[in-house]
Scaffold this motif. Structure first.
Motif, mmCIF file in Angstrom:
data_model
loop_
_atom_site.group_PDB
_atom_site.id
_atom_site.type_symbol
_atom_site.label_atom_id
_atom_site.label_comp_id
_atom_site.label_asym_id
_atom_site.label_seq_id
_atom_site.Cartn_x
_atom_site.Cartn_y
_atom_site.Cartn_z
ATOM 1 N N ALA A 176 0.820 -1.214 0.000
ATOM 2 C CA ALA A 176 0.000 0.000 0.000
ATOM 3 C C ALA A 176 0.852 1.261 0.000
ATOM 4 C CB ALA A 176 -0.924 0.002 1.215
ATOM 5 N N SER A 177 2.112 1.143 0.452
ATOM 6 C CA SER A 177 3.025 2.299 0.460
ATOM 7 C C SER A 177 3.952 2.305 -0.748
ATOM 8 C CB SER A 177 3.855 2.290 1.751
ATOM 9 O OG SER A 177 3.043 2.578 2.870
ATOM 10 N N CYS A 178 3.599 1.569 -1.771
ATOM 11 C CA CYS A 178 4.407 1.538 -3.001
ATOM 12 C C CYS A 178 3.643 2.158 -4.171
ATOM 13 C CB CYS A 178 4.816 0.103 -3.332
ATOM 14 S SG CYS A 178 6.050 -0.588 -2.224
ATOM 15 N N ALA A 179 2.987 3.276 -3.915
ATOM 16 C CA ALA A 179 2.213 3.958 -4.958
ATOM 17 C C ALA A 179 3.120 4.926 -5.720
ATOM 18 C CB ALA A 179 1.038 4.705 -4.331
ATOM 19 N N PHE A 180 4.064 4.355 -6.484
ATOM 20 C CA PHE A 180 5.070 5.171 -7.178
ATOM 21 C C PHE A 180 4.845 5.251 -8.691
ATOM 22 C CE2 PHE A 180 7.511 3.013 -3.641
ATOM 23 C CZ PHE A 180 7.527 4.117 -2.804
ATOM 24 N N LEU A 181 3.807 4.605 -9.199
ATOM 25 C CA LEU A 181 3.686 4.463 -10.649
ATOM 26 C C LEU A 181 2.780 5.505 -11.304
ATOM 27 C CD1 LEU A 181 3.376 0.570 -10.874
ATOM 28 C CD2 LEU A 181 5.419 1.978 -11.165
ATOM 29 N N THR A 182 1.922 6.151 -10.523
ATOM 30 C CA THR A 182 0.975 7.120 -11.094
ATOM 31 C C THR A 182 0.877 8.352 -10.200
ATOM 32 O OG1 THR A 182 -0.981 6.293 -9.910
ATOM 33 C CG2 THR A 182 -0.409 5.181 -11.986
ATOM 34 N N PRO A 183 0.440 9.460 -10.754
ATOM 35 C CA PRO A 183 0.237 10.660 -9.927
ATOM 36 C C PRO A 183 -1.038 10.596 -9.104
ATOM 37 C CG PRO A 183 -0.311 11.116 -12.206
ATOM 38 C CD PRO A 183 0.255 9.731 -12.193
ATOM 39 N N ILE A 184 -1.907 9.606 -9.365
ATOM 40 C CA ILE A 184 -3.179 9.542 -8.653
ATOM 41 C C ILE A 184 -3.148 8.547 -7.501
ATOM 42 C CG2 ILE A 184 -4.484 10.209 -10.701
ATOM 43 C CD1 ILE A 184 -5.284 7.274 -11.044
ATOM 44 N N GLY A 185 -2.065 7.756 -7.385
ATOM 45 C CA GLY A 185 -2.015 6.731 -6.356
ATOM 46 C C GLY A 185 -1.830 7.277 -4.955
ATOM 47 N N HIS A 186 -1.193 8.434 -4.837
ATOM 48 C CA HIS A 186 -0.933 9.018 -3.514
ATOM 49 C C HIS A 186 -0.945 10.535 -3.655
ATOM 50 C CE1 HIS A 186 1.005 9.849 0.347
ATOM 51 N NE2 HIS A 186 0.784 8.592 0.673
ATOM 52 N N GLN A 187 -1.467 11.219 -2.632
ATOM 53 C CA GLN A 187 -1.562 12.685 -2.694
ATOM 54 C C GLN A 187 -0.200 13.347 -2.837
ATOM 55 O OE1 GLN A 187 -3.913 15.043 -0.030
ATOM 56 N NE2 GLN A 187 -5.563 13.553 0.025
ATOM 57 N N SER A 188 0.842 12.721 -2.294
ATOM 58 C CA SER A 188 2.184 13.302 -2.447
ATOM 59 C C SER A 188 2.555 13.390 -3.926
ATOM 60 C CB SER A 188 3.215 12.446 -1.700
ATOM 61 O OG SER A 188 3.050 12.558 -0.310
ATOM 62 N N ASN A 189 2.231 12.359 -4.695
ATOM 63 C CA ASN A 189 2.515 12.368 -6.132
ATOM 64 C C ASN A 189 1.701 13.444 -6.840
ATOM 65 O OD1 ASN A 189 4.131 10.177 -5.617
ATOM 66 N ND2 ASN A 189 2.758 8.663 -6.520
ATOM 67 N N THR A 190 0.446 13.587 -6.427
ATOM 68 C CA THR A 190 -0.430 14.587 -7.056
ATOM 69 C C THR A 190 0.069 16.002 -6.796
ATOM 70 O OG1 THR A 190 -2.303 13.089 -6.688
ATOM 71 C CG2 THR A 190 -2.818 15.363 -7.250
ATOM 72 N N LEU A 191 0.532 16.259 -5.569
ATOM 73 C CA LEU A 191 0.930 17.614 -5.194
ATOM 74 C C LEU A 191 2.137 18.114 -5.974
ATOM 75 C CD1 LEU A 191 0.476 17.618 -1.309
ATOM 76 C CD2 LEU A 191 -0.985 18.656 -3.038
#
Length: 589
Positions: free
Chosen positions: A537-552
């Motif tokens: 669940a903490s490996c959301a590194f592939l898309t900008p939508i998987g984790h808010q940190s990526n989106t920001l």
């Protein structure tokens, strides 16, 4: 029939989660409502999620995170970080390390928000593209959450599943052996190799600002024959058959900033407009206005020195998400102009008053400094410039750290359960006036709380209906001829796939029952499966939508959707290849 209904409702929910047109908390309640209507969730159980320990703990951790910022501790961290070397590699190493450590103890979105403005300022000073530094610190914030119980909501949820199953939850630092090693290895990859895989992309071709707005600002003078004389500002575009934005008016040498739509225009007024070439030409032709030649008057007029531009990013808890600039009365309430929006792979200049805001949007705002600061705080946006760092009172810093450490000690020693210990800590921050009462409510990410509260009964229906057993049997059937560790790897990879599409908290709620059932049928300990789900669940590194940190970081970094794969895919593979043996070493079957 019940299983089919559950799969259908969850399938639609997954599509809606990935579609992003409907906010994730609403999607969760749509799924919950459908399950209640079909009798798959008893009506008296529909809202028990709001009293669930995981939900209470997440809310308390968010309040504590905001309190630590108010205490002055964050200002001290920012003050130190802002003095780091101008060398890009040194900057990435120091910033990533600080974000990862902070994310282990406070909300990882909050940790990123603390460092991101400093990172952008450092990148601009050293003329380094922000794209080289923002994704590394975003990934570092996700990695850091692996290390402790409170580092990320999925860990808290996993701990409560273990509590329900065995009567004993995971402790504060039970995640540390696996999480710390994976975080350290992940940081080594990010800082030594990963950032070099990213595009060296200057956002909008500027090292100083995300937007290049100057080419779109024009001054027009109303002559005696102008069709706009005596007309209101809100009538301009209709008369001109064009789409322009009136940023201000210069009248008798004085600048009127962000004028009301009902202001009447007069002969010799100078309009300060934002428009592209085609719209401007149509406006001039249809209104009989003339271009003002020579030195730009809007920079010389009285009152202009007080007008500034500022970039700010829309945070996940912002009240403006789903609304437009017109809806929130940006001009009349705050006396500021919205000049442009940067969203993912595009920058929006036209008709921006009708664009609904989304998490991660970068707004270019114009106004007086006091108005800008007040508006950005009220709208829960993050200014993308080095903020004025206020020295926290030493007493407040020491007191805040003392309360936080006592709460952690109470959990580690088993004196209090985590939801009680951290709720008491949050209350103490309020009673001791470290955090204002109003901030207690605004610091909670209510959409996240609503998502968790709705998904908990959804997850229970997923299990009690037999749908979880169907998926369990399917996974076991695929891995029937392989060793048990291969089944564990499959569970982790499925979790990673889901967490890159939907919220990772929702992913854990769905996957935890499957992991527990698989371990039961294999007659092995459930702990390695729960740990694999937590790591996945903490490996959301592939898309900008998987984790808010990526989106920001997407807008400020100028990233494209595909850029996340460049660093995210090898990092994900590294987490799988090293995560499985580490889990089995510390949590054997």
């Amino acid at each position: 029939m019940e299983q089919l209904l559950v799969f259908l409702i969850l399938g639609i929910a997954l599509v809606l989660f990935a579609w992003e047109k409907i906010r994730y908390d609403l999607v969760a309640f749509i799924a919950l409502g459908a399950l209640v209507l079909f009798g798959l969730v008893p009506t008296e159980q529909a809202f028990v999620g709001f009293a669930h320990p995981a939900v209470i703990t997440v809310a308390a951790v968010l309040i504590i995170s905001r309190a630590l910022q108010y205490s002055g501790l964050v200002d001290e961290i920012g003050r130190v970080v802002s003095k780091v070397s101008t060398n890009s590699l040194v900057q990435i190493i120091i910033l990533s390390l600080i974000v990862a450590i902070a994310s282990a103890f406070i909300n990882n979105i909050g940790a990123l928000a603390i460092i991101m403005p400093v990172a952008i300022q450092l990148a601009r000073k050293s003329r380094t593209p922000p794209s080289s530094i923002l994704m590394p610190i975003a990934f570092a914030s996700i990695l850091g959450g692996m290390m402790t119980l409170i580092g990320t909501p999925p860990n808290i949820i996993i701990a409560t599943f273990r509590q329900d199953m065995s009567g004993e939850a995971f402790g504060m630092f039970d995640f540390a052996p696996v999480g710390t090693i994976l975080t350290f290895i992940g940081l080594l990859f990010i800082t030594l190799i990963g950032w070099r895989l990213l595009p060296k992309r200057q956002t909008a071709g500027s090292a100083n600002r995300l937007f290049q707005i100057d080419n779109y600002i024009t001054e027009l003078k109303l002559t005696a024959s102008s069709k706009l004389n005596g007309k209101r500002i809100n009538q301009m575009n209709q008369i001109a058959h064009s789409e322009v934005l009136a940023l201000g008016i210069i009248r008798h040498g004085v600048r009127l900033h962000a004028p009301s739509p009902f202001v009447e225009l007069m002969e010799n007024d100078i309009l300060i407009l934002e428009a592209d070439t085609d719209s401007l030409k149509a406006f001039i032709d249809n209104t009989a206005t003339v271009l003002v030649g020579g030195k730009e008057m809007h920079q010389q007029a009285a009152g202009s020195k007080d007008i500034h531009m500022m970039e700010a990013i829309v945070m996940g808890d912002s009240p403006i998400i789903g609304k437009t600039a017109v809806d929130i009365h940006l001009r009349s309430q705050y006396n500021i102009n919205l000049l442009a929006i940067a969203r993912r792979e595009q920058q929006i200049w036209q008709r921006i008053g009708r664009i609904s805001f989304k998490t991660g949007d970068v707004l270019l705002l114009q106004g007086r400094s006091s108005n800008l600061t007040g508006a950005i705080n009220d709208l829960h946006c993050l200014p993308l410039a080095q903020r004025d760092l206020s020295m926290g009172k030493p007493r407040k810093v020491f007191l805040s750290l003392s309360i936080f450490m006592l709460a952690i000690i109470a959990v580690v020693t088993g004196l209090l359960p985590v939801q009680i210990a951290f709720s008491i800590a949050a209350l103490l921050f309020i009673l001791l006036n470290i955090l204002p009462l109003r901030e207690m409510y605004t610091s909670v990410d209510w959409p996240m709380i609503a998502l968790l509260a709705a998904m908990i009964p959804v997850g229970e229906a997923f299990e009690t209906s037999g749908a979880a057993q169907v998926l369990t049997d399917r996974i076991l059937h695929i891995g029937t001829d392989g060793p048990v560790w291969m089944v564990l790897a499959m569970v982790m990879m499925v979790t990673i796939g889901l967490s890159n599409i939907i919220n990772n908290a929702a992913t854990v709620v769905l996957m935890a029952p499957i992991g527990i059932r698989i371990s039961g049928q294999l007659q092995v300990s459930p702990d390695p499966f729960l740990m694999a789900i937590a790591v996945g669940a903490s490996c959301a590194f592939l898309t900008p939508i998987g984790h808010q940190s990526n989106t920001l970081v997407m807008g400020p970094g100028g990233y494209k959707f595909s850029d996340y794969w460049r660093m995210g895919l090898p990092l994900t593979l590294l987490m799988i290849l090293l995560g499985i043996p580490l889990i089995l070493f510390f949590w054997p079957f």
